[in-house]
Design an enzyme around this catalytic site. Structure first.
Site, short mmCIF file in Angstrom:
data_model
loop_
_atom_site.label_atom_id
_atom_site.label_comp_id
_atom_site.label_asym_id
_atom_site.label_seq_id
_atom_site.Cartn_x
_atom_site.Cartn_y
_atom_site.Cartn_z
N TYR A 151 40.09 48.30 44.67
CA TYR A 151 40.51 47.39 45.73
C TYR A 151 40.81 48.20 47.00
CZ TYR A 151 43.84 44.49 48.28
OH TYR A 151 44.52 43.82 49.25
N ARG A 158 68.18 44.52 42.61
CA ARG A 158 67.17 45.59 42.73
C ARG A 158 67.19 46.51 41.51
NH1 ARG A 158 67.97 50.19 45.36
NH2 ARG A 158 69.46 49.32 46.84
N LYS A 190 47.57 37.03 41.34
CA LYS A 190 46.27 36.42 41.00
C LYS A 190 46.42 35.51 39.77
CE LYS A 190 44.91 38.91 44.47
NZ LYS A 190 45.57 40.16 44.47
N ASP A 193 44.26 48.89 36.08
CA ASP A 193 44.55 47.67 36.84
C ASP A 193 43.81 46.54 36.14
OD1 ASP A 193 44.51 45.54 38.63
OD2 ASP A 193 44.55 46.84 40.39
#
Ligand code: 3LM
Length: 395
Positions: free
Chosen positions: A111, A58, A208, A183
């Site tokens: 979005y 992490r 994507k 974005d």
């Protein structure tokens, strides 16, 4: 000085030196949650920062680091950061930049879940989101206030394909002390590099085009090293939306073919957009490659590749859209985009359904709007499928 390699070479060779010990062409995946210290002193020094080195995935991992270096290089940024999803990247960046009372100015379309996140930040943390017509320079000037910390832009906007002039908006933001966060999911770094145009951060839903094969959920962010380091130690580490090493490896593999995929996406999308434009059941088509596209000059100036997403309006409103979507066979009726398979969906009832209707309509997400992410199949088959589905639409 060594000349910088071209984009496709950097895609393929970026961070991907054969392993010295074994000769393995592809670097191994560091599929581990934690890293062993030689002794207590070393562990303490890693935690205090006196010694560099891995601690726990992490907080950093060689496979994630490899991906982060590649995306930073492709976007022309100083540093990169990986997240467990595009939304984790967006929330990680925004929560690292704003405080209660700050204003976030957005383009007039985002979005659906980004819209949801901004509403959540408003309700719970007193951040003030606002939306502005990105094609109106005066409106942008007026919408920026002394407390505007962030200008958040999708370009092209999902799903309307409207674009923001990144050079102009970044210039306005600089004068007002706001950071521009872009974005870049739809364009990819092959299609457009916002940092070169003045943006401060770039974000991807790597789910994507970066991954490209529909088999991973992931997010990326790039920006200046100091700010990315801050996000790594704050919103990534403590909120914890970390990417898995295996998913990072899938992205590294997907990235190698980004340029060839995007070229084919673009060619197929152009042919599909032209077909749709000539169809009597289609009233309007939005694709930056079309000569009818309203922001054609800006698209040509700002983008090197227009990608594979098209949106279009059909006759017959919601029912017209339903008739098309219920009839397609080759095109898969599903959300998401940017993968080898052609995907088609209805933004008003799916990806953007969380946005209240008046706001959604203002963004141009009407009931007759369909979004298609054109894949890499033979384009004649994609067109034939759309042709037969469109025949179902009644006048
Ligand atoms: C979609 N979009 O079908 P993840 N930014 C942009 C996006 O399009 C998306 C994200 C961020 C779609 C997903 S809808 C349930 C499916 C421009 C996602 C968020 O967190 O990786 O899904 O990215 O439009």
């Amino acid at each position: 000085m060594e000349e910088r390699k071209k984009f496709s070479t950097r895609l393929i060779h970026g961070g991907s030196e054969p392993c010295r010990e074994t000769g393995s062409l592809i670097p191994p995946i560091y599929q581990t949650s934690t890293f062993v210290f030689e002794n207590m002193e070393q562990g303490a020094c890693r935690f205090s920062g006196e010694e560099e080195g891995y601690i726990y995935t992490r907080l950093g991992n060689p496979t994630l680091q490899q991906l982060e270096e590649v995306i930073a290089d492709l976007e022309g940024a100083e540093a990169g950061l990986s997240f467990s999803s595009g939304m984790a990247a967006i929330s990680g960046v925004l929560m690292g930049l704003v405080r209660s009372g700050d204003h976030i100015l957005c383009g007039d379309g985002v979005y659906g879940c980004t819209y949801g996140l901004l509403g959540y930040l408003q309700d719970r943390f007193g951040v003030i989101p606002d939306y502005v017509d990105i094609s109106d320079e005066d409106a942008i000037h007026q919408a920026i206030h002394p407390n505007t910390r962030v200008i958040f832009l999708e370009t092209p906007i999902n799903p309307t394909m409207k674009i923001a002039d990144l050079h102009q908006i970044s210039k306005i933001a600089k004068g007002k002390g706001a950071q521009v966060v872009v974005d870049n999911t739809f364009a990819t770094p092959y299609g457009q590099r916002p940092i070169e145009l003045g943006a401060d951060f770039v974000i991807h839903s790597a789910t994507k085009y970066i991954g490209g094969h529909g088999d991973v959920i992931a997010g990326l962010a790039v920006g200046r090293k100091e700010e990315i380091d801050f996000l790594r130690k704050s919103t990534l580490k403590d909120i914890g939306g970390v990417l898995s090493p295996f998913d990072a490896w899938l992205l590294l593999r997907g990235l190698k073919t980004l340029e060839v995929r995007m070229d084919r996406h673009r060619m197929n999308a152009m042919a599909v957009a032209e077909f749709l434009e000539g169809h009597p059941r289609v009233t309007r088509v939005f694709y930056p490659g079309l000569s009818s596209y309203p922001q054609r000059a800006l698209a040509a100036r700002q983008m090197d590749c227009f990608g594979g997403v098209i949106s279009f309006h059909v006759t017959g409103g919601l029912e017209g859209a339903r008739q098309v979507l219920d009839q397609v066979k080759l095109c898969h009726l599903t959300v998401s985009l940017g993968e080898v398979t052609t995907l088609i969906q209805h933004p008003a009832t799916m990806t953007h359904s969380a946005i209240p209707e008046p706001e959604r309509l203002r963004m141009g997400v009407t009931d007759d709007l369909i979004r298609i992410s054109v894949g890499l199949e033979d384009v004649t088959d994609i067109i034939a499928d759309l042709q037969s589905a469109l025949e179902e639409v009644e006048g």
